[in-house]
Design an enzyme around this catalytic site. Sequence first.
Site, short mmCIF file in Angstrom:
data_model
loop_
_atom_site.label_atom_id
_atom_site.label_comp_id
_atom_site.label_asym_id
_atom_site.label_seq_id
_atom_site.Cartn_x
_atom_site.Cartn_y
_atom_site.Cartn_z
N ARG A 66 24.28 36.53 63.48
CA ARG A 66 25.48 36.73 62.82
C ARG A 66 26.31 36.29 61.32
O ARG A 66 26.92 37.09 61.38
CB ARG A 66 26.10 35.57 63.37
CG ARG A 66 26.18 36.06 65.20
CD ARG A 66 26.61 36.79 65.89
NE ARG A 66 26.55 36.81 66.71
CZ ARG A 66 26.66 37.87 67.86
NH1 ARG A 66 26.66 39.69 67.72
NH2 ARG A 66 26.97 38.04 68.81
N ASP A 307 17.66 38.58 72.99
CA ASP A 307 19.16 39.20 72.88
C ASP A 307 19.55 38.44 72.47
O ASP A 307 20.95 38.27 73.45
CB ASP A 307 18.77 40.38 74.32
CG ASP A 307 19.83 41.32 73.82
OD1 ASP A 307 20.26 41.72 72.56
OD2 ASP A 307 20.89 41.72 74.93
N HIS A 311 27.87 33.17 69.71
CA HIS A 311 28.70 32.89 70.43
C HIS A 311 30.26 31.77 69.40
O HIS A 311 29.09 30.81 70.17
CB HIS A 311 30.03 33.73 71.10
CG HIS A 311 29.56 36.03 70.74
ND1 HIS A 311 29.91 36.37 70.65
CD2 HIS A 311 29.20 35.74 72.11
CE1 HIS A 311 29.66 37.69 70.87
NE2 HIS A 311 29.14 37.53 71.77
#
Lengths: 418, 345
Positions: A66, A307, A311
């Site tokens: 991220r 994967d 968030h």
Amino acid sequence: MSAFLNNVLIRNARLLDPRAGTDKVADLAIRDGLIVATDSGPFEETFDAAGRWLIPGIVDLCARMREPGATQKGTMRSETHAALASGITAVCLPPDTAPVIDNTAMVNRVNRIAKKAAGAYVHMLGALTKGLGGEALAEISALKAAGCVGVSNGLNPVASPLVARRALEYAASLGMTVHVVPLDDALANHGCAHEGAIATRLGLAAIPVAAEALAMRQWISLIEDTGARVHFGRLSSARAVDLLASAKRLGLPVTADVAAHQLFMTDADLEGFNAMAHVIPPLRAASDRDALRAAVGSGLIDAICSDHQPHELDAKTNPLPQTEPGISALETLLPLSLRLVEAGLLTPLALAERLAGGPARILGLSQGGFALGARADLCLVDPTEEWRLDGRNMLSAGRNTPFMGETFTGRAARVWRG
Amino acid sequence: MRPLDASRIGTVRNSQGRGLMTHPLQLTPDGRLRHLLTVEGLSRPLLTDILDQAERYAGQPSSNRGSRGLKVPLLHGKTVVNLFFEASTRTRMTFELAAKRLSADVLNLQIAASSTSKGETLLDTLKTMEAMQVDMFVIRHEASGAAHFFAQHAAPEVAILNAGDGRHAHPTQALLDMFTIRRHRPDFENLTVAIVGDILHSRVARSDIHALRILGAKEIRVVGPRTLIPAGIEAMGVTVHNDIDSGLADADVVILLRLQKERMVGAFLPSTGEFHRDFGLTKARLAKLKPEVLVMHPGPINRGVEIEGDVAYGERSLILEQVEHGIAVRMAVMGMILGDEGADS
């Protein structure tokens, strides 16, 4: 959890070396970050690892950090340290950062951030097309020179089979592996769930299995023509497994991975509009999950990855179709994979192969074994420790996991990064 | 090593409701309505109870006056907010009328002019409105699961009534459809019901199917071209017909769905004309059906598409009755949730 002592003798560990294909109880020594002969003492620390498994450090073929671009979800520091604590000594970062990794400046920038974070090693896939736009090829040669271990268009579609073919030809001429998530964008049609009875009853826009199969068939046809090396990532269906098998039978240079959650969840997990089970490609039917598990067991699928997609809370706080797909998955990769050993689907050695040996080979890394002189990226697994996944103890900034509160048996007890 | 629990090899489930069906959220521990999110999972007695309560408000079937003029103080002092994120006229009006006839204070939030258009999240909207001492939100939203989302996050004293969420559910429409059918044909066990048209996008179809199954309908058919029939719908207990003649043969009730022209992108159909020729209910087709067949449509209708104009308001049509019954059914549901017999009483 992780240790960087220069000189360590690990004694009585069950050494699972997928590269050598050996499984034996023995000692292993580390000096200056490299694996050395055990009689080359003295050592600063002698570590008794009886009852535990030593595997090469896990190489995670797909993990989003991220940073750059979405540091509200996670940072290179938080995520690489979460990886390392989970036994993952190297991660492979897809190019869909913001900005996209489609030029050497971005490769260098990400490398700088990763080096400063000083967690797991970060390897990068460069963009296959400029801006992942699917139209014009990125400067793949420059990306390779800058250190990218492959190229990919992430989940973004390539504009046409012609662009895909040229991309394969060009990457092949450079010896670069093209990483493909096979999912036809038009057939996926902004869906959020596997096409079937559950999506129908819940009224969720569906993604048919054909979206994966069609894309795979197209890429396989192009591989037949070009001979390019392709890694299929995040497979989700039994049909994809069949296509992979036929491609391998033809001797095509293909490999594949599956996300760990696909081996344990199905579309039934969307019941109650559970946004934590919203992933792309979607969780499919139990028969698909079973086919994926069998393929991991047989080695047809070469690797299990996380994967990982952390968030922030808001990204999952909406009606399911409007949430962002993805699971914070670094910390459950090894524990979930250990369940496959517990279920008898994998031997401990095969586990080491799917988590470390296979992915290292796919990325062209030298890790994945215990050869003398190799970098000492190591994960000591305690296969018996019972623990509970608790958001308060997670190191990843993302708490978006459907496994929250689950009890697991086994985890990384100690990690060495060479 | 600890032996593996076989159930854990499959779907992983935790203690937060994952893996459960979608309905428990809307019921109190003793089985009464806490919210109304979906028809799925309602017990037959509860569903029947809602219909019976609606009879109190609907007037005599023969009077054709329905609930006109009837006003009761059941929700006096309660505040109901219509929170419509999707365009709607008749549904919003009937909810508003229902709440007013129960003496509730009613607010209608114009979403186009609300803070959500400025970027406020749904949760922020909910919490802001809750702070205004709202007792019930009537919510329509384009996303499937939106009503569940609101119910999951609503304060304990706030009730959620689903007025249509995406393709998922439109429970009060289904209840009023059942109410309407029951007034003419209470023998559900003998009924063959055909639902015709855009099943794929229809929350009404899904909710009607659940309701008909709960009430024990003999046979439920969905009828339409394959592009408009979602995969695996047979698992809901229906048979699929891609041909209207077989789909309508011996049907006792025909429920036509609006062809959602705004969703007809992606080559679902060649044209509305072809759809009308193949799946529209015309006078000629109606003439071949049982003489006592009931024709229904949740509205608004597309004349000349899914139904011929003459049929829409012909003698077999119950379309206007459906609208009228909508008020009574919504009064019943609101009363059961918020009134003296409600879950919080």
